[in-house]
Scaffold this active site. Structure first.
Site, short mmCIF file in Angstrom:
data_model
loop_
_atom_site.label_atom_id
_atom_site.label_comp_id
_atom_site.label_asym_id
_atom_site.label_seq_id
_atom_site.Cartn_x
_atom_site.Cartn_y
_atom_site.Cartn_z
N HIS A 54 0.84 -1.23 -0.09
CA HIS A 54 0.21 -0.21 -0.06
C HIS A 54 0.78 1.37 0.13
O HIS A 54 2.26 1.16 0.01
CB HIS A 54 -1.08 0.11 1.15
CG HIS A 54 -0.39 0.06 2.43
ND1 HIS A 54 0.29 -1.10 3.20
CD2 HIS A 54 -0.54 0.90 3.43
CE1 HIS A 54 0.78 -0.59 4.10
NE2 HIS A 54 0.34 0.57 4.82
N HIS A 56 1.51 3.91 2.00
CA HIS A 56 1.98 4.63 3.24
C HIS A 56 3.57 4.82 3.16
O HIS A 56 4.04 3.62 2.67
CB HIS A 56 1.57 4.04 4.59
CG HIS A 56 0.19 4.18 4.87
ND1 HIS A 56 -0.71 3.59 5.71
CD2 HIS A 56 -0.64 5.26 4.20
CE1 HIS A 56 -1.79 4.07 5.79
NE2 HIS A 56 -1.93 4.96 4.99
N ASP A 58 5.53 4.46 5.20
CA ASP A 58 6.61 3.37 5.88
C ASP A 58 6.63 2.09 5.21
O ASP A 58 6.98 1.07 5.69
CB ASP A 58 6.27 3.46 7.24
CG ASP A 58 4.82 2.83 7.60
OD1 ASP A 58 4.05 3.25 7.06
OD2 ASP A 58 4.57 2.56 8.82
N HIS A 59 6.17 2.13 3.92
CA HIS A 59 6.04 0.77 3.10
C HIS A 59 6.70 1.17 1.80
O HIS A 59 7.18 0.35 0.98
CB HIS A 59 4.64 0.44 2.88
CG HIS A 59 4.16 -0.19 4.27
ND1 HIS A 59 4.03 -1.53 4.69
CD2 HIS A 59 3.83 0.48 5.34
CE1 HIS A 59 3.86 -1.60 5.96
NE2 HIS A 59 3.22 -0.28 6.20
N HIS A 114 -7.28 -0.96 5.38
CA HIS A 114 -6.41 -0.24 5.92
C HIS A 114 -6.17 0.97 5.17
O HIS A 114 -6.20 1.96 5.42
CB HIS A 114 -5.35 -1.03 6.18
CG HIS A 114 -3.81 -0.21 6.45
ND1 HIS A 114 -3.99 0.50 7.82
CD2 HIS A 114 -2.85 0.11 6.13
CE1 HIS A 114 -2.98 1.02 8.04
NE2 HIS A 114 -2.23 0.83 6.91
N ASP A 133 -0.01 -4.13 6.03
CA ASP A 133 -0.83 -3.43 7.37
C ASP A 133 -2.22 -4.02 7.49
O ASP A 133 -3.16 -3.37 8.12
CB ASP A 133 -0.77 -2.00 7.30
CG ASP A 133 0.58 -1.69 7.71
OD1 ASP A 133 1.54 -2.31 7.83
OD2 ASP A 133 0.74 -0.38 7.67
N HIS A 171 4.68 -4.82 10.45
CA HIS A 171 5.07 -4.34 11.76
C HIS A 171 5.30 -5.60 12.77
O HIS A 171 4.41 -6.22 12.51
CB HIS A 171 4.20 -3.33 12.27
CG HIS A 171 4.19 -2.01 11.28
ND1 HIS A 171 4.77 -1.01 11.58
CD2 HIS A 171 3.26 -1.79 10.13
CE1 HIS A 171 4.53 0.22 10.74
NE2 HIS A 171 3.61 -0.32 9.99
#
Ligand code: ZN
Length: 258
Positions: A54, A56, A58-59, A114, A133, A171
């Site tokens: 996805h 975001h 942090d990906h 998400h 996530d 995570h």
């Protein structure tokens, strides 16, 4: 093929999926370039694809720096994430096949909730799924963009995969998710056992990834929304309605403030 787990940032994971025959690799969710490039060098592989679950930061934060080092590197994300994923070259949809080298073959699973463009990658062999996530160990991501109904049906779909399927998520939240699970479902012994196993692994500095769908069916309260104890806990915390989606929605908002 082999799967290399790469800890990134404070609690993120990226993964390297290596075709041992050709030494080509796919990177799943590079949140940052540094640790991923170090792993690529240590493994001596050539990256031909980045698979993003996805949009975001942090990906996808490492997409540009990694793609710059490997010319022709494909960047795969959901078609609806167009414009939100740096360098995206492949606009995937549910059921699409993706592959790297000869051994790394996967199918895209569209699982919104998400985010609206969230996908998982289901590896053929070994049977393993990279869930970003959406599905966490004993938990799930927040419903930032989708509805409770979308997230719940995405989780039901993922946990309908073969029970022995290994899961690798975005995570390391396993320990705290199990603390929540023990409050929601105090009589579930599988939760207590998994929490003990998780503490042992974490004390040794090891990741808890590579858990199974069977583990999730036994301990993940977000897919156990028909269990009487889970229903009762959700209602005590302000949940109204007793459909599985109602219970899921109540659990999700409870966990958000837990
Ligand atoms: Zn996210």
């Amino acid at each position: 093929m082999r799967i290399v787990t790469i800890p990134c940032r404070s609690d993120n994971y990226a993964y390297l999926l290596v075709c041992e025959e050709t030494q080509e690799a796919a990177v799943v969710d590079p949140s940052e370039a540094g640790p991923v490039l170090a792993a690529i060098e240590a493994e001596g592989v050539r990256v031909t694809a980045i698979w993003n679950t996805h949009h975001h930061f942090d990906h996808v934060g490492g997409n540009d720096a990694i793609a710059k080092k490997f010319s022709g590197c494909a960047i795969v994300a959901h078609e609806s994430d167009k414009g939100r994923v740096p360098g995206q070259t492949v606009f995937a949809k549910d059921g699409d096949a993706v592959a790297v080298g000869k051994e790394v073959r996967a199918t895209v699973i569209f699982n919104p909730g998400h985010t609206l463009g969230a996908i998982s990658f289901l590896l053929e062999s070994p049977a393993a799924v990279f869930t970003g996530d959406t599905l966490f160990a004993a938990g799930c991501g927040r419903t930032f963009e989708g509805t409770a109904e979308q997230m719940h049906s995405s989780l039901v779909r993922l946990t309908s995969l073969a029970p022995e399927t290994q899961v690798y998520c975005g995570h390391e939240y396993t320990a705290s998710n199990l603390v929540f699970a023990a409050v929601v479902e105090p009589s579930n012994k599988a939760v207590t056992e998994r929490a003990a196993k998780t503490s042992a692994l974490r004390e040794q500095g090891q990741s808890t990834m590579g858990f199974t769908i069977a583990d999730e069916l036994a301990t993940n309260v977000f897919v156990r929304c028909a269990e009487p104890e889970v229903v009762a806990s959700a209602q005590r915390e302000g949940g109204t309605g007793s459909s599985e989606v109602d219970v899921f929605g109540a659990l999700r908002s409870w966990k958000d403030r837990f």
